[in-house]
Design an enzyme around this catalytic site. Structure first.
Site, mmCIF file in Angstrom:
data_model
loop_
_atom_site.group_PDB
_atom_site.id
_atom_site.type_symbol
_atom_site.label_atom_id
_atom_site.label_comp_id
_atom_site.label_asym_id
_atom_site.label_seq_id
_atom_site.Cartn_x
_atom_site.Cartn_y
_atom_site.Cartn_z
ATOM 1 N N HIS A 222 0.853 -1.244 0.042
ATOM 2 C CA HIS A 222 0.080 -0.222 -0.063
ATOM 3 C C HIS A 222 0.778 1.192 -0.059
ATOM 4 O O HIS A 222 1.991 1.358 0.799
ATOM 5 C CB HIS A 222 -1.205 -0.005 1.158
ATOM 6 C CG HIS A 222 -0.328 -0.285 2.476
ATOM 7 N ND1 HIS A 222 -0.120 -1.502 3.110
ATOM 8 C CD2 HIS A 222 0.128 0.611 3.598
ATOM 9 C CE1 HIS A 222 0.603 -1.479 3.998
ATOM 10 N NE2 HIS A 222 0.524 -0.071 4.375
ATOM 11 N N HIS B 224 0.765 5.046 0.870
ATOM 12 C CA HIS B 224 0.056 6.199 1.351
ATOM 13 C C HIS B 224 0.296 7.644 0.682
ATOM 14 O O HIS B 224 1.269 7.854 0.331
ATOM 15 C CB HIS B 224 0.844 6.570 2.917
ATOM 16 C CG HIS B 224 0.835 5.409 3.837
ATOM 17 N ND1 HIS B 224 -0.006 5.323 4.915
ATOM 18 C CD2 HIS B 224 1.499 4.181 3.720
ATOM 19 C CE1 HIS B 224 0.059 4.319 5.486
ATOM 20 N NE2 HIS B 224 1.210 3.685 4.768
HETATM 21 P P1 5GP Z 1 1.432 0.536 7.209
HETATM 22 O O1 5GP Z 1 1.685 0.988 8.694
HETATM 23 O O2 5GP Z 1 1.395 -0.930 7.155
HETATM 24 O O3 5GP Z 1 2.116 1.349 6.107
HETATM 25 O O4 5GP Z 1 0.028 1.259 7.203
HETATM 26 C C1 5GP Z 1 -1.052 0.487 7.427
HETATM 27 C C2 5GP Z 1 -2.242 1.695 7.346
HETATM 28 O O5 5GP Z 1 -3.539 1.005 7.261
HETATM 29 C C3 5GP Z 1 -2.381 2.415 8.658
HETATM 30 O O6 5GP Z 1 -1.969 3.742 8.188
HETATM 31 C C4 5GP Z 1 -3.585 2.427 9.466
HETATM 32 O O7 5GP Z 1 -4.117 3.300 9.946
HETATM 33 C C5 5GP Z 1 -4.429 1.407 8.129
HETATM 34 N N1 5GP Z 1 -5.549 0.763 8.379
HETATM 35 C C6 5GP Z 1 -5.285 -0.457 9.258
HETATM 36 N N2 5GP Z 1 -6.474 -0.976 9.408
HETATM 37 C C7 5GP Z 1 -7.514 -0.483 8.427
HETATM 38 C C8 5GP Z 1 -8.635 -0.846 8.128
HETATM 39 O O8 5GP Z 1 -9.445 -1.664 8.607
HETATM 40 N N3 5GP Z 1 -9.418 0.034 7.288
HETATM 41 C C9 5GP Z 1 -8.513 1.270 6.632
HETATM 42 N N4 5GP Z 1 -9.249 1.974 5.745
HETATM 43 N N5 5GP Z 1 -7.280 1.621 7.008
HETATM 44 C C10 5GP Z 1 -6.659 0.646 7.906
#
Ligand code: 5GP
Ligand code: ZN
Length: 139
Positions: free
Chosen positions: A99, A101
């Site tokens: 993903h 951001h």
């Molecule tokens: P990472 O730290 O893996 O780069 O980012 C994961 C992102 O996913 C975090 O910013 C978190 O807020 C988001 N996230 C986690 N669970 C969910 C969810 O159930 N729905 C949505 N829309 N975002 C999520």
């Protein structure tokens, strides 16, 4: 193995505030935004991160990021966006599905990005040599 959270969102099995969708990608609002409008762009097909996403899916994710960055910036009245991708736990990856951001930025929003430092004498050349060695192995 239970299916991953973002695969479930991609299939519509879990709700999300979707803002864009095409054959290969989905963009939806991050549930805990750094700033309002913080968006995640994912491939619909499961992978873990940048290290195993297919070239076609990565190209599609990048194109979706490019296409929606401007609309997100305008919709939020922002004056910039940060693009960010965490890969592996050490780098802050929490969800093991690729993903990117997109974080809209407002002047004076107080978000400070990473601290930087200078290379020691000779360090940059040594780092470059090590990276070139690995890159040439994949070429
Ligand atoms: P990472 O730290 O893996 O780069 O980012 C994961 C992102 O996913 C975090 O910013 C978190 O807020 C988001 N996230 C986690 N669970 C969910 C969810 O159930 N729905 C949505 N829309 N975002 C999520
Ligand atoms: Zn997945």
């Amino acid at each position: 193995m239970p299916e991953c959270l973002f695969c479930k969102i991609a299939k519509g099995e879990l709700p999300s505030f979707t803002i864009y969708e095409d054959e290969r990608t989905l963009a939806f609002l991050d549930i805990n935004p750094v700033n309002p409008g913080h968006t995640l762009v994912i491939p619909k097909a499961h992978a873990t991160n940048i290290f195993d996403i297919s070239a076609d899916d990565w190209a599609a994710v990048c194109e979706t990021v490019r296409a929606i960055a401007g609309p997100i910036e305008r919709a939020l009245g922002a004056s910039g966006v940060n693009l960010m991708m965490n890969n592996r736990e050490t780098a802050g990856q929490v969800i093991d599905h690729p993903h990117v951001h997109i974080i809209p930025r407002q002047k004076g929003d107080g978000l400070h990005l990473w601290p930087q430092h200078q290379y020691a004498d000779g360090e940059a050349a040594s780092v470059q040599a090590n990276i070139l060695h690995e890159v040439q192995k994949t070429a």
